[in-house]
Design a protein around this motif. Structure first.
Motif, PDB file in Angstrom:
ATOM      1  N   ILE A  16       0.849  -1.195   0.000  1.00 41.50           N
ATOM      2  CA  ILE A  16       0.000   0.000   0.000  1.00 41.50           C
ATOM      3  C   ILE A  16       0.883   1.242   0.000  1.00 41.50           C
ATOM      4  CG2 ILE A  16      -1.970  -1.139   1.112  1.00 41.50           C
ATOM      5  CD1 ILE A  16      -1.242   0.180   3.724  1.00 41.50           C
ATOM      6  N   ASP A  17       0.327   2.337  -0.516  1.00 40.33           N
ATOM      7  CA  ASP A  17       1.063   3.590  -0.575  1.00 40.33           C
ATOM      8  C   ASP A  17       1.209   4.179   0.816  1.00 40.33           C
ATOM      9  OD1 ASP A  17       1.193   3.442  -3.382  1.00 40.33           O
ATOM     10  OD2 ASP A  17      -0.745   4.432  -3.586  1.00 40.33           O
ATOM     11  N   ALA A  18       2.254   4.977   1.006  1.00 38.42           N
ATOM     12  CA  ALA A  18       2.473   5.641   2.292  1.00 38.42           C
ATOM     13  C   ALA A  18       1.335   6.605   2.606  1.00 38.42           C
ATOM     14  CB  ALA A  18       3.809   6.380   2.290  1.00 38.42           C
ATOM     15  N   GLN A  19       0.695   7.117   1.554  1.00 35.62           N
ATOM     16  CA  GLN A  19      -0.475   7.970   1.722  1.00 35.62           C
ATOM     17  C   GLN A  19      -1.549   7.492   0.757  1.00 35.62           C
ATOM     18  OE1 GLN A  19       0.983  11.960   1.054  1.00 35.62           O
ATOM     19  NE2 GLN A  19       1.608  12.169   3.183  1.00 35.62           N
ATOM     20  N   SER A  20      -2.782   7.454   1.220  1.00 29.29           N
ATOM     21  CA  SER A  20      -3.901   7.010   0.385  1.00 29.29           C
ATOM     22  C   SER A  20      -5.000   8.049   0.447  1.00 29.29           C
ATOM     23  CB  SER A  20      -4.473   5.682   0.903  1.00 29.29           C
ATOM     24  OG  SER A  20      -3.517   4.659   0.846  1.00 29.29           O
ATOM     25  N   ASN A  21      -5.801   8.117  -0.629  1.00 28.96           N
ATOM     26  CA  ASN A  21      -6.974   8.966  -0.530  1.00 28.96           C
ATOM     27  C   ASN A  21      -8.169   8.078  -0.198  1.00 28.96           C
ATOM     28  OD1 ASN A  21      -8.080   7.892  -2.927  1.00 28.96           O
ATOM     29  ND2 ASN A  21      -7.177   9.513  -4.175  1.00 28.96           N
ATOM     30  N   ALA A  22      -9.274   8.724   0.104  1.00 23.05           N
ATOM     31  CA  ALA A  22     -10.466   7.984   0.527  1.00 23.05           C
ATOM     32  C   ALA A  22     -10.946   7.025  -0.558  1.00 23.05           C
ATOM     33  CB  ALA A  22     -11.566   8.977   0.923  1.00 23.05           C
ATOM     34  N   HIS A  23     -10.753   7.392  -1.833  1.00 21.99           N
ATOM     35  CA  HIS A  23     -11.196   6.516  -2.921  1.00 21.99           C
ATOM     36  C   HIS A  23     -10.472   5.173  -2.893  1.00 21.99           C
ATOM     37  CE1 HIS A  23     -13.793   9.351  -4.992  1.00 21.99           C
ATOM     38  NE2 HIS A  23     -12.867  10.270  -4.850  1.00 21.99           N
ATOM     39  N   ALA A  24      -9.161   5.194  -2.611  1.00 30.45           N
ATOM     40  CA  ALA A  24      -8.383   3.946  -2.596  1.00 30.45           C
ATOM     41  C   ALA A  24      -8.914   3.004  -1.518  1.00 30.45           C
ATOM     42  CB  ALA A  24      -6.904   4.259  -2.360  1.00 30.45           C
ATOM     43  N   ASP A  76      -1.759  -4.640   6.385  1.00 27.49           N
ATOM     44  CA  ASP A  76      -2.025  -3.327   5.795  1.00 27.49           C
ATOM     45  C   ASP A  76      -2.853  -2.523   6.795  1.00 27.49           C
ATOM     46  OD1 ASP A  76      -0.760  -4.204   3.526  1.00 27.49           O
ATOM     47  OD2 ASP A  76      -2.515  -4.090   2.219  1.00 27.49           O
ATOM     48  N   ILE A  77      -2.364  -1.338   7.138  1.00 25.26           N
ATOM     49  CA  ILE A  77      -3.039  -0.487   8.117  1.00 25.26           C
ATOM     50  C   ILE A  77      -3.273   0.890   7.497  1.00 25.26           C
ATOM     51  CG2 ILE A  77      -2.821   0.678  10.355  1.00 25.26           C
ATOM     52  CD1 ILE A  77      -0.952  -1.659  11.182  1.00 25.26           C
ATOM     53  N   TYR A  78      -4.530   1.333   7.545  1.00 20.15           N
ATOM     54  CA  TYR A  78      -4.882   2.684   7.128  1.00 20.15           C
ATOM     55  C   TYR A  78      -5.185   3.472   8.395  1.00 20.15           C
ATOM     56  CZ  TYR A  78      -5.379   0.866   2.388  1.00 20.15           C
ATOM     57  OH  TYR A  78      -5.146   0.286   1.167  1.00 20.15           O
ATOM     58  N   LEU A  79      -4.559   4.637   8.522  1.00 17.48           N
ATOM     59  CA  LEU A  79      -4.708   5.466   9.718  1.00 17.48           C
ATOM     60  C   LEU A  79      -5.352   6.795   9.376  1.00 17.48           C
ATOM     61  CD1 LEU A  79      -1.105   5.483  11.206  1.00 17.48           C
ATOM     62  CD2 LEU A  79      -3.084   4.466  12.277  1.00 17.48           C
ATOM     63  N   TYR A  80      -6.133   7.323  10.308  1.00 14.55           N
ATOM     64  CA  TYR A  80      -6.559   8.711  10.169  1.00 14.55           C
ATOM     65  C   TYR A  80      -6.739   9.320  11.544  1.00 14.55           C
ATOM     66  CZ  TYR A  80     -11.420   7.328  11.147  1.00 14.55           C
ATOM     67  OH  TYR A  80     -12.560   6.835  11.727  1.00 14.55           O
ATOM     68  N   HIS A 101       3.440  -1.867   6.571  1.00 12.53           N
ATOM     69  CA  HIS A 101       2.449  -1.458   5.570  1.00 12.53           C
ATOM     70  C   HIS A 101       1.462  -0.476   6.188  1.00 12.53           C
ATOM     71  CE1 HIS A 101       4.023  -4.663   3.061  1.00 12.53           C
ATOM     72  NE2 HIS A 101       3.888  -5.469   4.087  1.00 12.53           N
ATOM     73  N   VAL A 102       1.909   0.760   6.361  1.00 13.33           N
ATOM     74  CA  VAL A 102       1.092   1.791   7.004  1.00 13.33           C
ATOM     75  C   VAL A 102       0.797   2.877   5.979  1.00 13.33           C
ATOM     76  CG1 VAL A 102       1.017   3.517   8.842  1.00 13.33           C
ATOM     77  CG2 VAL A 102       2.189   1.331   9.228  1.00 13.33           C
ATOM     78  N   SER A 103      -0.478   3.234   5.860  1.00 11.17           N
ATOM     79  CA  SER A 103      -0.874   4.279   4.929  1.00 11.17           C
ATOM     80  C   SER A 103      -1.679   5.347   5.653  1.00 11.17           C
ATOM     81  CB  SER A 103      -1.702   3.677   3.785  1.00 11.17           C
ATOM     82  OG  SER A 103      -1.942   4.655   2.792  1.00 11.17           O
ATOM     83  N   GLU A 104      -1.351   6.597   5.381  1.00 12.35           N
ATOM     84  CA  GLU A 104      -2.068   7.731   5.962  1.00 12.35           C
ATOM     85  C   GLU A 104      -3.263   8.038   5.077  1.00 12.35           C
ATOM     86  OE1 GLU A 104       0.855  10.925   6.116  1.00 12.35           O
ATOM     87  OE2 GLU A 104       2.386   9.379   6.472  1.00 12.35           O
ATOM     88  N   LYS A 106      -5.468  10.449   3.694  1.00 18.42           N
ATOM     89  CA  LYS A 106      -5.474  11.903   3.525  1.00 18.42           C
ATOM     90  C   LYS A 106      -6.894  12.448   3.661  1.00 18.42           C
ATOM     91  CE  LYS A 106      -2.172  13.696   2.775  1.00 18.42           C
ATOM     92  NZ  LYS A 106      -1.308  14.187   3.855  1.00 18.42           N
ATOM     93  N   GLY A 107      -7.027  13.506   4.444  1.00 13.60           N
ATOM     94  CA  GLY A 107      -8.334  14.141   4.622  1.00 13.60           C
ATOM     95  C   GLY A 107      -9.186  13.503   5.706  1.00 13.60           C
ATOM     96  N   GLY A 108      -8.770  12.319   6.193  1.00 20.64           N
ATOM     97  CA  GLY A 108      -9.448  11.671   7.305  1.00 20.64           C
ATOM     98  C   GLY A 108     -10.939  11.466   7.093  1.00 20.64           C
TER      99      GLY A 108
END
Length: 151
Positions: A16-24, A76-80, A101-104, A106-108
């Motif tokens: 996973i990308d280091a940063q993700s948008n809500a769509h991903a 895989d972890i998505y954080l906000y 595998h941590v992804s931020e 974006k925009g929470g």
């Protein structure tokens, strides 16, 4: 020979990308992709008011001590958090603790809600659905518009 009977049939998930948008994140949920966790690092009160459906609460002050025993470092972890800055700080804490595998996100939560992502919580349950929630044409139009937004 691997013990994965579907090896070669289902390709491994790319990192996973280091940063993700809500769509991903939303597309992973909609495709039913397994093996990822969404973590809300805001305080418990904010989490209880409303959060991404299925998210775990791990306030930033306790993040590493709660994540270590609960999650594999390869998950895989998505954080906000409240802000992208808080999200980035939380992601760095997990990366420093050995999570790979941590992804931020974006925009929470606001970015998630802007694209119609499912939420749950006290305030969220009292908020009436948007006018387009029952109108398929409006939902498709809204989806097309939010696809072009840079969140």
């Amino acid at each position: 020979m691997s013990n994965n009977p579907l090896g070669g049939v289902i390709p491994p998930q790319p990192p996973i990308d280091a940063q993700s948008n809500a769509h991903a994140l939303k597309s992973r949920l909609e495709w039913g992709e397994p093996a990822f966790t969404v973590i809300d690092v805001r305080n418990r009160e904010a989490f209880n008011d409303g959060h991404i459906m299925g998210a775990m609460t791990m306030p930033i002050e306790q993040l590493v001590e709660r994540a270590k025993p609960a999650l594999a470092t390869t998950r895989d972890i998505y954080l906000y958090g409240e802000t992208d800055e808080q999200t980035a700080e939380a992601a760095q804490q997990l990366r420093n603790a050995g999570f790979e595998h941590v992804s931020e996100l974006k925009g929470g939560l606001p970015a998630w809600k802007a694209i119609g992502g499912p939420t749950e919580g006290i305030v969220e349950s009292q908020t009436p659905p948007g006018a387009d929630d029952y109108n398929v044409v409006a939902r498709v139009q809204n989806h097309l518009e939010t696809q072009q937004k840079d969140v």
